[in-house]
Design a protein around this motif. Structure first.
Motif, mmCIF file in Angstrom:
data_model
loop_
_atom_site.group_PDB
_atom_site.id
_atom_site.type_symbol
_atom_site.label_atom_id
_atom_site.label_comp_id
_atom_site.label_asym_id
_atom_site.label_seq_id
_atom_site.Cartn_x
_atom_site.Cartn_y
_atom_site.Cartn_z
ATOM 1 N N SER A 124 -3.223 90.335 65.638
ATOM 2 C CA SER A 124 -3.025 91.001 64.301
ATOM 3 C C SER A 124 -2.295 90.546 63.466
ATOM 4 O O SER A 124 -2.217 91.133 61.847
ATOM 5 C CB SER A 124 -3.102 92.825 65.008
ATOM 6 N N ILE A 138 -2.732 87.726 61.186
ATOM 7 C CA ILE A 138 -3.906 88.059 60.053
ATOM 8 C C ILE A 138 -2.732 88.428 59.224
ATOM 9 O O ILE A 138 -3.338 88.434 57.972
ATOM 10 C CB ILE A 138 -5.097 88.801 60.770
ATOM 11 N N GLU A 152 -1.863 87.294 55.838
ATOM 12 C CA GLU A 152 -3.085 87.379 54.323
ATOM 13 C C GLU A 152 -1.976 88.298 52.887
ATOM 14 O O GLU A 152 -2.186 88.736 52.065
ATOM 15 C CB GLU A 152 -3.912 88.884 54.389
ATOM 16 N N LYS A 189 -9.692 87.023 62.877
ATOM 17 C CA LYS A 189 -10.679 87.880 62.016
ATOM 18 C C LYS A 189 -11.961 88.439 63.246
ATOM 19 O O LYS A 189 -12.172 89.572 63.699
ATOM 20 C CB LYS A 189 -10.761 87.661 60.946
ATOM 21 N N THR A 190 -12.723 87.423 63.591
ATOM 22 C CA THR A 190 -14.219 87.613 63.884
ATOM 23 C C THR A 190 -13.805 88.117 65.765
ATOM 24 O O THR A 190 -14.065 89.276 66.602
ATOM 25 C CB THR A 190 -14.644 86.444 64.125
ATOM 26 N N ASN A 237 -12.186 91.797 64.962
ATOM 27 C CA ASN A 237 -13.525 92.779 64.498
ATOM 28 C C ASN A 237 -13.954 93.346 65.830
ATOM 29 O O ASN A 237 -14.549 93.859 65.737
ATOM 30 C CB ASN A 237 -13.775 92.293 63.443
ATOM 31 N N HIS A 270 -15.634 90.775 54.919
ATOM 32 C CA HIS A 270 -14.372 89.881 55.605
ATOM 33 C C HIS A 270 -14.346 91.755 57.050
ATOM 34 O O HIS A 270 -13.280 90.757 57.479
ATOM 35 C CB HIS A 270 -13.878 90.041 54.774
ATOM 36 N N ASP A 291 -12.783 93.957 56.790
ATOM 37 C CA ASP A 291 -11.967 94.875 56.883
ATOM 38 C C ASP A 291 -11.611 96.489 56.416
ATOM 39 O O ASP A 291 -10.868 97.320 57.013
ATOM 40 C CB ASP A 291 -10.412 93.921 55.867
#
Length: 286
Positions: free
Chosen positions: A7, A10, A14, A69-70, A73, A138, A140
């Motif tokens: 996290s 990411i 971003e 991200k995968t 999530n 995506h 989020d």
């Protein structure tokens, strides 16, 4: 490698900033730096280039980002699925809504929802429909209330809740205001005031003109419909607005063309398990 570390990665990727990532995660900047250093050590790869204040992903970082991200999530999705088994409606709900929906559609629904489910921690963002759409796509955001895309991605589930009938409008003293009918070709000779070219709303409008091989003459572009209404009312150009926003300062033009409708509703990712909170909000909307 754990979700906290991923996290942090990411967030830095971003935001392009260790300090902004720290603010988003509610931890110190040194804690973010430590997590990134740990991840780079575990992977034996440098993930970021730091040149002055600029932070950019390396090739390894760009390769890792979608996979990170995968993973994050998927773990969040598993947590929601387990939490849903209890049937209790509480916990976080990440939601975005377009500015128009936030002002004109959402307030009574949110009022009822927060009263019925006080243990839900609502995280509400006000975004342009296209930004919220991409955030859901995506992973989020859990839900978004937006102008629905004319051609949605197969991964997106969308449901129309409201339909805006759009009308061509001008100021009362505009040269076209006194005409009984106005053709689309005539409109191209005057300045248009419309949302941005990338918005779903302008895509819907442009399609009608393209069918007649006409090009829009967009002089002013803003994604705030209330601002568009004001600019039209003082004579800066014509536009299309929802019937519910048309007041006495505007004149509706009869074009004889096919009515333009804009569908508003909610979207979520088809592969994402909705939390109990999200499901209850969807029930209220439906």
């Amino acid at each position: 490698m754990d979700t906290n570390t991923l996290s942090a990665f990411i967030a830095v990727a971003e935001s392009h900033s260790f300090s902004l990532a720290a603010q988003q995660l509610f931890i110190t900047q040194s804690a973010v730096s430590k997590r990134i250093a740990t991840l780079e050590e575990q992977l034996n790869q440098k993930l970021f280039d730091r040149i002055g204040r600029k932070v950019t992903l390396t090739e390894a970082g760009r390769e890792l980002l979608p996979k990170a991200k995968t993973i994050v999530n998927a773990i969040k999705d598993a947590g929601r699925a387990m939490g849903n088994l209890s049937g209790v409606v509480k916990g976080p709900l990440s939601l975005a809504a377009s500015h128009h929906i936030s002002l004109h559609r959402l307030p009574p629904i949110l009022r009822r929802f927060t009263k019925e489910y006080p243990e839900v921690q609502l995280s509400l963002r006000f975004d342009e429909s296209e930004i919220a759409y991409n955030s859901v796509l995506h992973g989020d955001l859990e839900l978004a209330l937006i102008t629905l895309a004319p051609k949605p991605d197969p991964a997106i589930h969308s449901k129309s809740i409201w339909v805006d009938q759009l009308k061509y409008v001008v100021a009362q003293d505009h040269p076209l205001a006194s005409q009984k009918t106005v053709s689309l070709e005539e409109l191209t000779h005057y300045s248009a005031i419309l949302p941005g070219a990338s918005t779903f709303t302008q895509q819907i409008v442009a399609e009608q003109f393209q069918k007649k091989s006409l090009n829009l003459n967009v002089a002013i572009s803003t994604n705030y419909l209330d601002t568009i209404r004001m600019m039209v009312s003082i004579g800066l150009g014509w536009s299309l607005l929802p019937e519910t926003m048309i007041d006495k300062s505007l004149t509706v033009l009869e074009t004889g063309s096919e009515p333009i409708k804009r569908h508003l509703g909610y979207i979520h990712h088809r592969d994402r398990t909705l939390s109990n909170a999200a499901s209850k909000l969807v029930d209220m909307l439906s």
